[in-house]
Motif scaffolding. Structure first.
Motif, PDB file in Angstrom:
ATOM      1  N   VAL A   1      67.427 -16.526   5.036  1.00  7.06           N
ATOM      2  CA  VAL A   1      68.562 -16.171   4.188  1.00  7.06           C
ATOM      3  C   VAL A   1      69.727 -17.155   4.404  1.00  7.06           C
ATOM      4  CG1 VAL A   1      69.434 -14.486   5.863  1.00  7.06           C
ATOM      5  CG2 VAL A   1      70.094 -14.275   3.487  1.00  7.06           C
ATOM      6  N   GLY A   2      70.315 -17.554   3.313  1.00  6.79           N
ATOM      7  CA  GLY A   2      71.442 -18.491   3.395  1.00  6.79           C
ATOM      8  C   GLY A   2      71.010 -19.942   3.419  1.00  6.79           C
TER       9      GLY A   2
ATOM     10  N   ILE B   1      62.191 -10.360   9.134  1.00  9.14           N
ATOM     11  CA  ILE B   1      63.499 -10.052   8.527  1.00  9.14           C
ATOM     12  C   ILE B   1      64.178 -11.341   8.077  1.00  9.14           C
ATOM     13  CG2 ILE B   1      65.823  -9.156   9.035  1.00  9.14           C
ATOM     14  CD1 ILE B   1      64.472  -7.201  10.989  1.00  9.14           C
ATOM     15  N   SER B   2      64.737 -11.297   6.886  1.00  7.58           N
ATOM     16  CA  SER B   2      65.537 -12.369   6.288  1.00  7.58           C
ATOM     17  C   SER B   2      64.764 -13.643   5.959  1.00  7.58           C
ATOM     18  CB  SER B   2      66.761 -12.700   7.147  1.00  7.58           C
ATOM     19  OG  SER B   2      66.397 -13.487   8.240  1.00  7.58           O
TER      20      SER B   2
ATOM     21  N   LEU C   1      63.933 -12.518  -1.859  1.00  3.92           N
ATOM     22  CA  LEU C   1      64.237 -12.184  -0.464  1.00  3.92           C
ATOM     23  C   LEU C   1      64.053 -10.675  -0.293  1.00  3.92           C
ATOM     24  CD1 LEU C   1      65.562 -13.165   2.276  1.00  3.92           C
ATOM     25  CD2 LEU C   1      67.725 -12.425   1.299  1.00  3.92           C
ATOM     26  N   PRO C   2      63.089 -10.260   0.510  1.00  3.82           N
ATOM     27  CA  PRO C   2      62.953  -8.820   0.729  1.00  3.82           C
ATOM     28  C   PRO C   2      64.091  -8.320   1.638  1.00  3.82           C
ATOM     29  CG  PRO C   2      60.953 -10.013   1.374  1.00  3.82           C
ATOM     30  CD  PRO C   2      62.056 -11.008   1.240  1.00  3.82           C
ATOM     31  N   VAL C   3      64.843  -7.330   1.136  1.00  2.32           N
ATOM     32  CA  VAL C   3      65.940  -6.762   1.925  1.00  2.32           C
ATOM     33  C   VAL C   3      65.721  -5.248   1.993  1.00  2.32           C
ATOM     34  CG1 VAL C   3      68.446  -6.548   2.183  1.00  2.32           C
ATOM     35  CG2 VAL C   3      67.494  -8.519   1.021  1.00  2.32           C
ATOM     36  N   ARG C   4      65.288  -4.791   3.148  1.00  2.00           N
ATOM     37  CA  ARG C   4      64.934  -3.383   3.331  1.00  2.00           C
ATOM     38  C   ARG C   4      63.947  -2.953   2.230  1.00  2.00           C
ATOM     39  NH1 ARG C   4      70.785  -1.182   5.529  1.00  2.00           N
ATOM     40  NH2 ARG C   4      70.799  -2.533   7.350  1.00  2.00           N
TER      41      ARG C   4
ATOM     42  N   GLN D   1      64.545  -3.228  -0.982  1.00  2.00           N
ATOM     43  CA  GLN D   1      64.919  -3.907  -2.231  1.00  2.00           C
ATOM     44  C   GLN D   1      64.523  -5.378  -2.198  1.00  2.00           C
ATOM     45  OE1 GLN D   1      68.692  -2.451  -4.101  1.00  2.00           O
ATOM     46  NE2 GLN D   1      69.129  -1.840  -2.021  1.00  2.00           N
TER      47      GLN D   1
ATOM     48  N   LYS E   1      65.859  -9.318  -3.515  1.00  7.62           N
ATOM     49  CA  LYS E   1      66.887 -10.157  -4.143  1.00  7.62           C
ATOM     50  C   LYS E   1      66.162 -11.346  -4.763  1.00  7.62           C
ATOM     51  CE  LYS E   1      70.364 -13.454  -3.250  1.00  7.62           C
ATOM     52  NZ  LYS E   1      70.362 -14.685  -2.496  1.00  7.62           N
TER      53      LYS E   1
ATOM     54  N   MET F   1      75.476  -1.803  -4.665  1.00  5.71           N
ATOM     55  CA  MET F   1      74.671  -1.993  -3.461  1.00  5.71           C
ATOM     56  C   MET F   1      73.451  -2.889  -3.689  1.00  5.71           C
ATOM     57  SD  MET F   1      76.457  -0.658  -1.208  1.00  5.71           S
ATOM     58  CE  MET F   1      75.474  -0.827   0.260  1.00  5.71           C
ATOM     59  N   ASP F   2      73.034  -3.036  -4.963  1.00  3.21           N
ATOM     60  CA  ASP F   2      71.875  -3.903  -5.215  1.00  3.21           C
ATOM     61  C   ASP F   2      72.295  -5.290  -5.730  1.00  3.21           C
ATOM     62  OD1 ASP F   2      72.761  -3.148  -7.676  1.00  3.21           O
ATOM     63  OD2 ASP F   2      70.843  -2.427  -8.441  1.00  3.21           O
TER      64      ASP F   2
ATOM     65  N   ASN G   1      73.496  -9.206  -5.536  1.00  2.00           N
ATOM     66  CA  ASN G   1      73.024 -10.306  -4.688  1.00  2.00           C
ATOM     67  C   ASN G   1      73.903 -10.523  -3.465  1.00  2.00           C
ATOM     68  OD1 ASN G   1      70.826 -10.792  -6.231  1.00  2.00           O
ATOM     69  ND2 ASN G   1      71.658 -12.576  -7.273  1.00  2.00           N
TER      70      ASN G   1
ATOM     71  N   LEU H   1      73.137  -7.673  -0.930  1.00  5.92           N
ATOM     72  CA  LEU H   1      71.792  -7.816  -0.351  1.00  5.92           C
ATOM     73  C   LEU H   1      71.722  -9.002   0.611  1.00  5.92           C
ATOM     74  CD1 LEU H   1      69.474  -7.027  -3.415  1.00  5.92           C
ATOM     75  CD2 LEU H   1      70.004  -5.552  -1.473  1.00  5.92           C
ATOM     76  N   THR H   2      72.390 -10.108   0.251  1.00  2.60           N
ATOM     77  CA  THR H   2      72.406 -11.269   1.154  1.00  2.60           C
ATOM     78  C   THR H   2      73.135 -10.910   2.447  1.00  2.60           C
ATOM     79  OG1 THR H   2      72.448 -12.716  -0.773  1.00  2.60           O
ATOM     80  CG2 THR H   2      73.034 -13.726   1.307  1.00  2.60           C
TER      81      THR H   2
ATOM     82  N   ILE I   1      73.505  -7.932   3.788  1.00  3.42           N
ATOM     83  CA  ILE I   1      72.681  -7.002   4.581  1.00  3.42           C
ATOM     84  C   ILE I   1      71.561  -7.765   5.287  1.00  3.42           C
ATOM     85  CG2 ILE I   1      71.050  -5.064   4.412  1.00  3.42           C
ATOM     86  CD1 ILE I   1      72.831  -3.892   2.195  1.00  3.42           C
ATOM     87  N   SER I   2      70.941  -8.689   4.558  1.00  8.35           N
ATOM     88  CA  SER I   2      69.844  -9.455   5.142  1.00  8.35           C
ATOM     89  C   SER I   2      70.321 -10.281   6.347  1.00  8.35           C
ATOM     90  CB  SER I   2      69.249 -10.374   4.081  1.00  8.35           C
ATOM     91  OG  SER I   2      68.129 -11.029   4.575  1.00  8.35           O
ATOM     92  N   LYS I   3      71.484 -10.910   6.202  1.00  9.37           N
ATOM     93  CA  LYS I   3      72.045 -11.705   7.314  1.00  9.37           C
ATOM     94  C   LYS I   3      72.372 -10.801   8.505  1.00  9.37           C
ATOM     95  CE  LYS I   3      74.126 -15.448   4.639  1.00  9.37           C
ATOM     96  NZ  LYS I   3      75.369 -15.978   4.068  1.00  9.37           N
TER      97      LYS I   3
END
Lengths: 119, 194
Positions: free
Chosen positions: A37-38, A64-65, A90-93, A95, A97, B167-168, B170, B173-174, B176-178
């Motif tokens: 991520v990022g 994760i990430s 990107l799988p986030v929990r 959901q 992205k 909450m959904d 981008n 979500l980014t 939360i992922s970080k």
């Protein structure tokens, strides 16, 4: 009728641009794309994906990430034309992205898909 | 060094950061009023001091914090640790050597101190998605990960905005992922620290 079908095929990614009919999905697989991520960088060259994609069975296997890539291969039952769709997300929990969708229409990933089918 | 108590805010620095420019402006105005009521010196004193102060408030802290971050990274390397993960949060930098179980910390409001601590000192680590509101107003304007060091709570923002996002979205979500990643990294480092 022909014009409507042509217009419909423009709106649907999985429609054959020559025959204007829906193509059949004959391959679907999830892969891990080793980018975190990022740090996502868009790549259009199919060789990048051939080298870096790692086959996984479910999203739970992806750390994760880390990005995921869903590959779908479509084939037109009339003219035999094929299309490979790469959906990068990107799988986030629970959901996802979505980052981008890339299409390969000239069989760039066919050998890669066949190799992975055998595994 | 490893057992040093964590201090997120240096009160002297915080007060100095806010009030020293104000004192400077007052002194300049007093000097101007008493000795230079007109002329070039008057202009310099009346306009120069507020300009310097505003520049200090905008850039001063950032420059000092940047120097602190560089010092921390240098210290981390000098002590033989590997910078596996670095997170530059809003006002806090976190560096982690996962295998050695060491964590480097630098705070904006305490730039003179750089901390390299054992990951064992982390009590708890979790994610705050900032979720608020109900119905169609549900959303968040900030996402952060938090951890405690000797019961001192450290919050590091992975996303911050003056707007509320769904909450959904981008951005959320980014964020939360970080944050999930950093919590995972901190917990792995804690488990690896023997």
């Amino acid at each position: 009728m022909g014009i409507i079908k042509k217009f419909k095929s423009l709106l649907h990614d999985d429609w054959c641009s020559n025959c204007q009919i829906q193509m059949t999905e004959n391959y679907k697989q999830l892969f891990m794309l080793p980018m975190s991520v990022g740090h996502y960088i868009s790549h259009k060259n199919a060789d990048y994906y051939k080298k870096n994609l790692v086959k996984v069975n479910s999203k739970k296997e992806i750390p994760i990430s880390i990005y995921a890539c869903g590959i779908k291969k479509y084939r037109c039952s009339k003219c035999g034309k094929s299309l490979v769709q790469l959906s990068i997300f990107l799988p986030v929990r629970d959901q996802e992205k979505y980052e981008e969708t890339i299409y390969y229409k000239n069989g760039e990933l066919d050998t890669f898909i066949e190799d992975n089918r055998k595994i | 060094m490893e057992n040093k108590k964590i201090k997120k805010i240096n009160l002297l620095y915080l007060l100095g950061y806010i009030f020293i420019p104000m004192i400077l402006i007052t002194i300049c105005y007093v000097i101007s009023y008493n000795f230079f009521k007109e002329g070039t010196m008057c202009v310099i004193l009346l306009l120069g001091s507020p300009f310097i102060s505003i520049m200090w408030w905008i850039f001063g802290g950032k420059i000092i914090f940047k120097k602190g971050k560089k010092r921390l990274e240098k210290m981390f390397k000098e002590q033989g640790f590997v910078q596996n993960n670095t997170f530059y949060g809003d006002g806090t930098e976190v560096i982690v050597d996962i295998n050695a179980g060491k964590i480097g910390l630098q705070f904006f409001w305490n730039p003179s101190e750089s901390y390299i601590i054992s990951a064992k000192r982390i009590g708890k680590a979790w994610v705050d998605d900032g979720k608020g509101g109900a119905g169609f107003l549900e959303g968040s304007s900030c996402v952060s990960f938090l951890f405690t060091i000797d019961n001192i709570k450290v919050r590091v923002y992975t996303f911050k905005s003056n707007q509320r996002f769904k909450m959904d979205s981008n951005y959320i979500l980014t964020g939360i992922s970080k944050a999930d990643k950093m919590v995972n990294v901190l917990e792995t480092a804690r488990n690896n620290d023997k």
